[in-house]
Design an enzyme around this catalytic site. Sequence first.
Site, mmCIF file in Angstrom:
data_model
loop_
_atom_site.group_PDB
_atom_site.id
_atom_site.type_symbol
_atom_site.label_atom_id
_atom_site.label_comp_id
_atom_site.label_asym_id
_atom_site.label_seq_id
_atom_site.Cartn_x
_atom_site.Cartn_y
_atom_site.Cartn_z
ATOM 1 N N LYS A 132 -23.751 -113.153 -71.984
ATOM 2 C CA LYS A 132 -24.180 -112.224 -73.031
ATOM 3 C C LYS A 132 -23.122 -112.146 -74.126
ATOM 4 O O LYS A 132 -22.057 -111.561 -73.935
ATOM 5 C CB LYS A 132 -24.434 -110.814 -72.483
ATOM 6 C CG LYS A 132 -25.207 -110.004 -73.535
ATOM 7 C CD LYS A 132 -25.042 -108.510 -73.443
ATOM 8 C CE LYS A 132 -23.779 -107.984 -74.048
ATOM 9 N NZ LYS A 132 -23.677 -108.113 -75.523
ATOM 10 N N GLU B 247 -10.764 -108.841 -68.740
ATOM 11 C CA GLU B 247 -9.675 -109.047 -69.694
ATOM 12 C C GLU B 247 -9.873 -107.974 -70.753
ATOM 13 O O GLU B 247 -10.830 -108.012 -71.518
ATOM 14 C CB GLU B 247 -9.757 -110.468 -70.250
ATOM 15 C CG GLU B 247 -8.449 -110.940 -70.828
ATOM 16 C CD GLU B 247 -8.432 -110.763 -72.316
ATOM 17 O OE1 GLU B 247 -7.973 -109.680 -72.757
ATOM 18 O OE2 GLU B 247 -8.867 -111.671 -73.021
ATOM 19 N N CYS C 66 -6.582 -108.841 -78.511
ATOM 20 C CA CYS C 66 -6.199 -107.957 -77.417
ATOM 21 C C CYS C 66 -4.693 -108.015 -77.178
ATOM 22 O O CYS C 66 -4.111 -107.077 -76.668
ATOM 23 C CB CYS C 66 -6.969 -108.326 -76.172
ATOM 24 S SG CYS C 66 -7.009 -110.090 -75.905
ATOM 25 N N GLU D 94 -4.938 -98.602 -78.551
ATOM 26 C CA GLU D 94 -5.227 -99.889 -79.179
ATOM 27 C C GLU D 94 -5.980 -99.645 -80.483
ATOM 28 O O GLU D 94 -7.047 -99.026 -80.475
ATOM 29 C CB GLU D 94 -6.075 -100.741 -78.231
ATOM 30 C CG GLU D 94 -6.402 -102.097 -78.807
ATOM 31 C CD GLU D 94 -7.079 -103.022 -77.795
ATOM 32 O OE1 GLU D 94 -8.125 -102.648 -77.243
ATOM 33 O OE2 GLU D 94 -6.538 -104.126 -77.563
HETATM 34 P P1 NAI Z 1 -16.967 -103.320 -76.087
HETATM 35 O O1 NAI Z 1 -16.107 -103.365 -74.879
HETATM 36 O O2 NAI Z 1 -17.987 -102.239 -76.201
HETATM 37 O O3 NAI Z 1 -17.769 -104.725 -76.222
HETATM 38 C C1 NAI Z 1 -17.433 -105.925 -75.585
HETATM 39 C C2 NAI Z 1 -18.676 -106.520 -74.932
HETATM 40 O O4 NAI Z 1 -19.145 -105.609 -73.932
HETATM 41 C C3 NAI Z 1 -19.860 -106.734 -75.875
HETATM 42 O O5 NAI Z 1 -20.551 -107.899 -75.495
HETATM 43 C C4 NAI Z 1 -20.718 -105.516 -75.612
HETATM 44 O O6 NAI Z 1 -22.078 -105.722 -75.909
HETATM 45 C C5 NAI Z 1 -20.514 -105.331 -74.121
HETATM 46 N N1 NAI Z 1 -20.793 -103.975 -73.616
HETATM 47 C C6 NAI Z 1 -20.655 -102.788 -74.263
HETATM 48 N N2 NAI Z 1 -21.018 -101.767 -73.467
HETATM 49 C C7 NAI Z 1 -21.391 -102.308 -72.287
HETATM 50 C C8 NAI Z 1 -21.867 -101.769 -71.058
HETATM 51 N N3 NAI Z 1 -22.036 -100.458 -70.896
HETATM 52 N N4 NAI Z 1 -22.139 -102.624 -70.042
HETATM 53 C C9 NAI Z 1 -21.965 -103.950 -70.189
HETATM 54 N N5 NAI Z 1 -21.532 -104.513 -71.337
HETATM 55 C C10 NAI Z 1 -21.248 -103.714 -72.370
HETATM 56 O O7 NAI Z 1 -16.022 -103.320 -77.346
HETATM 57 P P2 NAI Z 1 -16.370 -102.840 -78.843
HETATM 58 O O8 NAI Z 1 -17.140 -101.562 -78.791
HETATM 59 O O9 NAI Z 1 -16.970 -103.958 -79.574
HETATM 60 O O10 NAI Z 1 -14.910 -102.607 -79.405
HETATM 61 C C11 NAI Z 1 -14.244 -101.380 -79.111
HETATM 62 C C12 NAI Z 1 -12.784 -101.617 -78.847
HETATM 63 O O11 NAI Z 1 -12.652 -102.451 -77.719
HETATM 64 C C13 NAI Z 1 -12.008 -102.345 -79.930
HETATM 65 O O12 NAI Z 1 -11.603 -101.481 -80.944
HETATM 66 C C14 NAI Z 1 -10.867 -102.890 -79.149
HETATM 67 O O13 NAI Z 1 -9.905 -101.894 -78.976
HETATM 68 C C15 NAI Z 1 -11.475 -103.233 -77.805
HETATM 69 N N6 NAI Z 1 -11.834 -104.658 -77.691
HETATM 70 C C16 NAI Z 1 -11.019 -105.479 -76.955
HETATM 71 C C17 NAI Z 1 -11.287 -106.823 -76.900
HETATM 72 C C18 NAI Z 1 -10.433 -107.769 -76.126
HETATM 73 O O14 NAI Z 1 -10.340 -108.916 -76.494
HETATM 74 N N7 NAI Z 1 -9.855 -107.363 -75.031
HETATM 75 C C19 NAI Z 1 -12.401 -107.431 -77.629
HETATM 76 C C20 NAI Z 1 -13.232 -106.460 -78.303
HETATM 77 C C21 NAI Z 1 -12.930 -105.138 -78.339
#
Ligand code: NAI
Length: 504
Positions: free
Chosen positions: A202, A277, A311, A408
């Site tokens: 996904k 991660e 990240c 973050e």
């Molecule tokens: P997010 O963690 O919500 O999204 C990442 C992935 O998880 C996307 O594919 C999203 O559709 C999916 N997702 C969201 N809610 C979910 C759920 N309940 N169950 C399963 N999958 C789910 O991150 P978002 O909202 O895009 O960004 C928020 C913050 O997260 C950023 O400001 C940053 O701090 C952090 N982040 C960290 C990343 C990393 O590389 N470790 C990458 C993206 C965001």
Amino acid sequence: MTATFDRTSEIQLNSQVSSFLKQPKKLLINGKWVDAANGKTFPVYNPATGEAIAQVAEGTAEDINQAIKAARQAFENGPWSRITVSDRGKLIWKLADLLEANLEEFAELESIDNGKPIGVARVADVPLAIDLFRYMAGWATKIEGSTIPISVPYDPGSKYFAYTQREPVGVVGQIIPWNFPLLMAAWKLGPALAAGCTIVLKPAEQTPLSALRLGELICEAGFPDGVVNIIPGYGETAGAALAAHPDVDKVAFTGSTEVGKLIVQAAAGNLKKVSLELGGKSPNIVFKDSDLETAIPGAANAIFFNHGQCCCAGSRLYVEQSIFDRVVEGVAEQGKKIKVGPGLDPTTQMGPLVSDEQLDRVCGYLQSGLSEGATAVIGGQRIGDKGYFVEPTVLVNTKQTMKVVQEEIFGPVVTVLPFQEIDELVSIANDTIYGLAAGIWTKDIAKAHNIASKLRAGTVWINCYNIFDAALPFGGYKQSGWGRDMGREALENYTEVKSVCVRL
Ligand code: NAI
Ligand code: MG
């Protein structure tokens, strides 16, 4: 700070990219491109303009069910379950070749979808994805067990032959973020395919395009139907259904720590294996005996690369007191020189943030820092009112307890704090819930190794930052996650160990 936002509409897209954008974008289930079960689509935006550039089929729980069925069938009974490991490796290598042949198209797609400069996608995102697939193709033939001498003290005089083998963990759900859309797909798909798993991927709702185009190449490479299924959709619906599904053996996630915890809860239903991660707040430490010619641009790159949407971004810069002003000034100068603009403009060095949500989040942190008493040496604000551009920002007069130092931000914002003593430094560097990465700049090699061993982080860069390689494991201590991506370690996420014991 000026930016050439208005040129975005003038920039001509590569003809393959424009025709890809015009095609309907569907879900990949069992080797076929299909509409979402509920018939819905969602818009994908160009972050440089805020305009919708494509509509994508919106997968939900019903589509996830169908994709998991296909993946289960492919895993248990399809040709993939009988393929030789050599042929498995060849298919992954072929996918790398196809990606390489379409490098320019992918670079452009990544740039228009995520906002990153096309020049960066061309030399980093796409080549690293290609290299990851090639590296993992090599592992397909090298996933070995061992023969183990055993004694069995309660069966005197007996003889046994015992060995282990590593088997694919099964049907894998993979949920990835938007900061490196293609590269994150490669980090996840590469080792899972090498291990012989089948997959439901996904992509992030903000950036599904390169994964969908990659899906076309996966079909073209000749992977059997159902081995890779791709379901774009939202996290709360498609993602949550995948994480909770009872017929998924393992879920691999990259994203926020907050959602990582939801994944762990969702996985508890069938105790599926989980690798995560997650976020970071990485310390980057500059000693007075470092080579400032490399440390200053290095510290700027550590935070400003990919607009700080990494990240592992070096978002907490700690500088030895006697060179503090010089380093702050140097990093600020580097930040000031960065040309901010649309990713597709070849002269752009920093693009927009990925979405209006991220723009609000990052601007919220800027306000919080400034209102708590931090000072912006450069930056501190949004640029313009079109697209999601934020100024490269250097904050001083911060305190370890401030939100901008603890949380973050995921934007081009670095906080700089001075230090005097090494012991104090190690404890403030480790004063975070995260443990993803860290940087050390010094010419004293013994000091560098000593501090590296004391930092609670999955990666420590010495006299460099943001160095990635398919062979080098990447992942976090503490709330930065579970398990490692890349390297030999990534295979552990996708294999089960079976012990076989034969009485002779
Ligand atoms: P997010 O963690 O919500 O999204 C990442 C992935 O998880 C996307 O594919 C999203 O559709 C999916 N997702 C969201 N809610 C979910 C759920 N309940 N169950 C399963 N999958 C789910 O991150 P978002 O909202 O895009 O960004 C928020 C913050 O997260 C950023 O400001 C940053 O701090 C952090 N982040 C960290 C990343 C990393 O590389 N470790 C990458 C993206 C965001
Ligand atoms: Mg979210």
